[in-house]
Design an enzyme around this catalytic site. Sequence first.
Site, PDB file in Angstrom:
ATOM      1  N   HIS A  57      16.406  25.399  -7.274  1.00  0.00           N
ATOM      2  CA  HIS A  57      15.673  24.317  -6.551  1.00  0.00           C
ATOM      3  C   HIS A  57      13.966  25.043  -6.928  1.00  0.00           C
ATOM      4  O   HIS A  57      13.879  26.121  -8.341  1.00  0.00           O
ATOM      5  CB  HIS A  57      15.902  25.401  -5.304  1.00  0.00           C
ATOM      6  N   HIS A  59      11.494  26.860  -5.701  1.00  0.00           N
ATOM      7  CA  HIS A  59      11.073  28.222  -4.986  1.00  0.00           C
ATOM      8  C   HIS A  59      10.297  29.105  -6.460  1.00  0.00           C
ATOM      9  O   HIS A  59      11.547  28.848  -7.320  1.00  0.00           O
ATOM     10  CB  HIS A  59      12.120  29.115  -4.399  1.00  0.00           C
ATOM     11  N   ASP A  61      10.325  32.072  -6.425  1.00  0.00           N
ATOM     12  CA  ASP A  61      11.066  32.966  -7.835  1.00  0.00           C
ATOM     13  C   ASP A  61      12.357  33.076  -8.219  1.00  0.00           C
ATOM     14  O   ASP A  61      13.025  33.390  -8.915  1.00  0.00           O
ATOM     15  CB  ASP A  61      11.845  34.198  -6.175  1.00  0.00           C
ATOM     16  N   HIS A  62      11.996  31.108  -8.087  1.00  0.00           N
ATOM     17  CA  HIS A  62      13.692  31.130  -9.266  1.00  0.00           C
ATOM     18  C   HIS A  62      12.702  29.867 -10.402  1.00  0.00           C
ATOM     19  O   HIS A  62      13.579  29.730 -11.578  1.00  0.00           O
ATOM     20  CB  HIS A  62      14.816  29.753  -8.103  1.00  0.00           C
ATOM     21  N   HIS A 115      18.234  25.052   2.153  1.00  0.00           N
ATOM     22  CA  HIS A 115      17.479  25.636   2.473  1.00  0.00           C
ATOM     23  C   HIS A 115      15.630  25.185   0.892  1.00  0.00           C
ATOM     24  O   HIS A 115      15.473  24.875   1.755  1.00  0.00           O
ATOM     25  CB  HIS A 115      17.304  26.221   1.145  1.00  0.00           C
ATOM     26  N   ASP A 134      19.746  29.619  -3.621  1.00  0.00           N
ATOM     27  CA  ASP A 134      19.772  30.130  -2.097  1.00  0.00           C
ATOM     28  C   ASP A 134      20.213  29.391  -1.472  1.00  0.00           C
ATOM     29  O   ASP A 134      19.885  29.304  -0.361  1.00  0.00           O
ATOM     30  CB  ASP A 134      18.177  30.442  -2.140  1.00  0.00           C
ATOM     31  N   HIS A 172      20.205  36.039  -5.133  1.00  0.00           N
ATOM     32  CA  HIS A 172      19.550  37.823  -4.326  1.00  0.00           C
ATOM     33  C   HIS A 172      20.795  38.535  -4.068  1.00  0.00           C
ATOM     34  O   HIS A 172      21.810  37.807  -4.193  1.00  0.00           O
ATOM     35  CB  HIS A 172      18.912  37.090  -2.998  1.00  0.00           C
TER      36      HIS A 172
HETATM   37 FE    FE Z   1      14.548  33.017  -3.551  1.00  0.00          FE
HETATM   38 ZN    ZN Z   2      14.546  30.359  -2.512  1.00  0.00          ZN
END
Ligand code: FE
Ligand code: ZN
Length: 256
Positions: A57, A59, A61-62, A115, A134, A172
């Site tokens: 996805h 985001h 942080d990915h 998400h 996530d 995570h």
């Molecule tokens: Fe994340």
């Molecule tokens: Zn995420």
Amino acid sequence: MAALQIYQFPCLSDNFGVLIHDPEANVTASIDAPEADKVTAAVAEKGWKLTHILTTHHHADHTGGNAQLKAATGCRIIGPRNEAAKVPGIDETVAEGGTVDFGAHRIEVLDTPGHTAGHITYVIPSAKVSFVGDTLFAMGCGRVIEGTPQMMWDSLKKLMALPEHTAVYCGHEYTQANAKFALTIEPDNAALQNRAKEVDAMRAAGKATLPTTIGMELETNPFLRPHVTAIQKRLGMEGKPEWQVFAEIRARKNKF
Ligand code: FE
Ligand code: ZN
């Protein structure tokens, strides 16, 4: 067929990086790219060469490592069709029913929105493994940010239908906090009580608590258990539809 090799390592504050490698075909994929330097170091440590990034996805942080890794290696970035415009460097889009050939292994794609609107999950049946980003966490699930609770529940049901032995790699390390919350929803679940203690010991020893398995989550993850009478009673929701019970658990977790 050579066994798929999998290497998980911590990134950022609580993300996981994961590499998958087929030694015969000499291909290596990073599942998401939270942090370019950490992914590069992990690939070097294993003596592999990065050939793919598989994005779950959009985001940051990915996907924050996508541009740097692509510039350095020329790797091919594969990601979710339904949010492709938000994935830096994307070369190929996939969605439910689609597959990606990875050496001798076939990677299957599930749409798991909730998400984010386009979130996808990668499943490799030949290696009995899934990469859920996530969407699902150990004893938890992702926040419903772009979708609705009903949409997220439908996504989780797809994961619940995978074979119980399927390993689950998540985005995570949230397991310890998730266990504390899970015990407020189902305090008398013995499997959950035992797992919470094991997780405390693993974290005290500095160990990762992932991967988990579908079977383990079915037994201990309250978000996958809205059908359980004890949970429905505790929430005052006896006989309510599963997605509504799920939505109530998710709402309580947001405030926990
Ligand atoms: Fe994340
Ligand atoms: Zn995420």
